[in-house]
Design a protein around this motif. Structure first.
Motif, mmCIF file in Angstrom:
data_model
loop_
_atom_site.group_PDB
_atom_site.id
_atom_site.type_symbol
_atom_site.label_atom_id
_atom_site.label_comp_id
_atom_site.label_asym_id
_atom_site.label_seq_id
_atom_site.Cartn_x
_atom_site.Cartn_y
_atom_site.Cartn_z
ATOM 1 N N UNK A 195 0.800 -1.221 0.000
ATOM 2 C CA UNK A 195 0.000 0.000 0.000
ATOM 3 C C UNK A 195 0.835 1.274 0.000
ATOM 4 N N UNK A 196 0.235 2.348 0.466
ATOM 5 C CA UNK A 196 0.872 3.658 0.514
ATOM 6 C C UNK A 196 1.833 3.718 1.702
ATOM 7 N N UNK A 197 3.100 3.966 1.447
ATOM 8 C CA UNK A 197 4.107 3.985 2.518
ATOM 9 C C UNK A 197 3.827 5.072 3.554
ATOM 10 N N UNK A 198 3.087 6.105 3.155
ATOM 11 C CA UNK A 198 2.769 7.191 4.083
ATOM 12 C C UNK A 198 1.788 6.761 5.172
ATOM 13 N N UNK A 199 1.111 5.641 4.935
ATOM 14 C CA UNK A 199 0.162 5.135 5.925
ATOM 15 C C UNK A 199 0.853 4.286 6.994
ATOM 16 N N UNK A 200 2.138 4.071 6.809
ATOM 17 C CA UNK A 200 2.907 3.267 7.757
ATOM 18 C C UNK A 200 3.779 4.148 8.640
ATOM 19 N N UNK A 201 4.061 3.660 9.849
ATOM 20 C CA UNK A 201 5.026 4.309 10.731
ATOM 21 C C UNK A 201 6.329 3.528 10.639
ATOM 22 N N UNK A 202 7.429 4.239 10.618
ATOM 23 C CA UNK A 202 8.711 3.540 10.568
ATOM 24 C C UNK A 202 8.887 2.691 11.824
ATOM 25 N N UNK A 203 9.224 1.431 11.632
ATOM 26 C CA UNK A 203 9.375 0.524 12.763
ATOM 27 C C UNK A 203 8.096 -0.173 13.179
ATOM 28 N N UNK A 204 6.988 0.107 12.485
ATOM 29 C CA UNK A 204 5.710 -0.523 12.825
ATOM 30 C C UNK A 204 5.782 -2.039 12.606
ATOM 31 N N UNK A 205 5.245 -2.773 13.573
ATOM 32 C CA UNK A 205 5.250 -4.230 13.501
ATOM 33 C C UNK A 205 3.985 -4.718 12.789
ATOM 34 N N UNK A 206 4.149 -5.697 11.918
ATOM 35 C CA UNK A 206 3.018 -6.247 11.175
ATOM 36 C C UNK A 206 3.089 -7.768 11.147
ATOM 37 N N UNK A 207 1.931 -8.393 11.211
ATOM 38 C CA UNK A 207 1.907 -9.860 11.075
ATOM 39 C C UNK A 207 1.798 -10.188 9.594
ATOM 40 N N UNK A 229 8.727 -5.886 10.208
ATOM 41 C CA UNK A 229 8.813 -4.508 10.659
ATOM 42 C C UNK A 229 8.946 -3.586 9.454
ATOM 43 N N UNK A 230 8.137 -2.537 9.438
ATOM 44 C CA UNK A 230 8.142 -1.609 8.303
ATOM 45 C C UNK A 230 9.359 -0.690 8.340
ATOM 46 N N UNK A 231 9.972 -0.515 7.190
ATOM 47 C CA UNK A 231 11.065 0.452 7.016
ATOM 48 C C UNK A 231 10.591 1.442 5.960
ATOM 49 N N UNK A 232 10.135 2.598 6.424
ATOM 50 C CA UNK A 232 9.547 3.574 5.502
ATOM 51 C C UNK A 232 10.596 4.261 4.632
ATOM 52 N N UNK A 233 11.853 4.177 5.028
ATOM 53 C CA UNK A 233 12.905 4.818 4.235
ATOM 54 C C UNK A 233 13.209 4.004 2.982
ATOM 55 N N UNK A 234 13.241 2.684 3.130
ATOM 56 C CA UNK A 234 13.482 1.816 1.971
ATOM 57 C C UNK A 234 12.177 1.287 1.384
ATOM 58 N N UNK A 235 11.053 1.625 2.034
ATOM 59 C CA UNK A 235 9.720 1.181 1.616
ATOM 60 C C UNK A 235 9.641 -0.348 1.511
ATOM 61 N N UNK A 236 10.153 -0.987 2.565
ATOM 62 C CA UNK A 236 10.141 -2.443 2.605
ATOM 63 C C UNK A 236 9.681 -2.927 3.981
ATOM 64 N N UNK A 237 9.392 -4.213 4.034
ATOM 65 C CA UNK A 237 9.103 -4.888 5.300
ATOM 66 C C UNK A 237 10.218 -5.887 5.527
#
Length: 294
Positions: free
Chosen positions: A253-265, A278-286
């Protein structure tokens, strides 16, 4: 068989006694509990089995809620009713408003002295082993937080209260500190844990109901449900191999909707959990934090 058993522990048994009993019912590859309950304490003891053990780090720091009963006028060496009585005095009946006010003073961040009879380790040995041998150890302290503390009932000399606190809070120590503040002394008479993070009292199953292996299967909570509070990411089948090799996958989805370091299952296309990322908004990866083998 991966997931959690939310056990309602009875008094008179240690937390590890629960593990021993469950092991007799099924040969788990891995099993472990979150948050030790003292022998005389009851209530919620979350037990992770097999791959569930891998997600303990994402659950162990949750807030805990206890219902406790303090006995006024008595102090013991263990800070609870099971210990050797050190002092015992006749106490007058206190005004309920005074007691509630005294309790409220503990709300917020406080420094507790860790009980001598505890599993906290010093030089790789639990403190209670030193205490039982009469060996003095320099008092250990730790900062904890009381998020809420409420007086429920008072029938002298017993005081019932509800406490919501951070990981590592010793309710026994709280009883001792409250008694000292009141001037008469106090000890923990009984304790029940009613919530541990996402695990609530209505989820708990009494340990006595586990009689056979089928009971373990019947009461097992899936990892998907246990981590229901986390945002879920459905991983395309072609990307699963990247996770298995420790490689990141594109952020959904949209990387702006994520927080850097956010945990996801992380779920596969069938809805089964395959990991925690864990979301990395700088590289736009999990990036994978725990890989679950199913």
């Amino acid at each position: 068989m991966n997931g959690f058993l939310v056990i309602d522990k009875n008094t008179g048994m240690t937390s590890y006694d629960v593990i021993r009993r469950l092991k007799k019912l099924h040969p788990f590859k891995k099993i472990g509990y979150i948050g030790t309950l003292d022998r005389n304490a009851t209530g919620i003891l979350p037990v992770a089995v097999n791959e569930g053990v891998k997600v303990i780090p994402f659950l162990e720091n949750g807030e805990k809620t206890y219902k406790a009963r303090f006995l006024l006028g008595v102090t013991t060496d263990t800070l609870d009713i099971e210990g050797k009585v050190l002092t015992e005095v006749e106490t007058r009946e206190y005004d309920t408003a005074l007691l509630a006010d005294k309790l409220s003073r503990f709300k917020g961040k406080i420094t507790q002295q860790i009980p001598a009879y505890s599993s906290k380790k010093v030089n790789r040995k639990p403190l209670y082993k030193f205490a039982r041998k009469g060996i003095e150890v320099e008092p250990q302290q730790k900062e904890v937080e009381i998020f809420d503390i409420r007086l429920l009932d008072y029938a002298h000399p017993y005081l019932d209260l509800e406490v919501t606190c951070s990981k590592g809070t010793y309710i026994r120590a709280l009883a001792q500190e409250f008694g000292a503040d009141l001037g008469c002394g106090a000890t923990l008479f009984s304790l029940k844990r009613t919530r541990h993070g996402e695990f609530t009292e209505d989820m708990a199953v009494n340990i006595e109901l586990f009689k056979a292996e089928q009971d373990v299967l019947n009461y097992l909570m899936s990892l998907e449900k246990v981590l229901g509070y986390l945002r879920e990411t459905v991983v395309e089948t072609a990307l699963e191999k990247f996770l298995k090799h420790g490689m990141p996958i594109p952020l959904a989805g949209n990387s702006k909707e994520w927080k850097n370091g956010e945990i996801t299952k992380l779920l596969n296309k069938k809805g089964s959990m395959i990991g925690v990322g864990m979301a990395d908004t700088f590289t736009k990866t999990i990036k994978i934090r725990r890989l679950i083998n199913i």
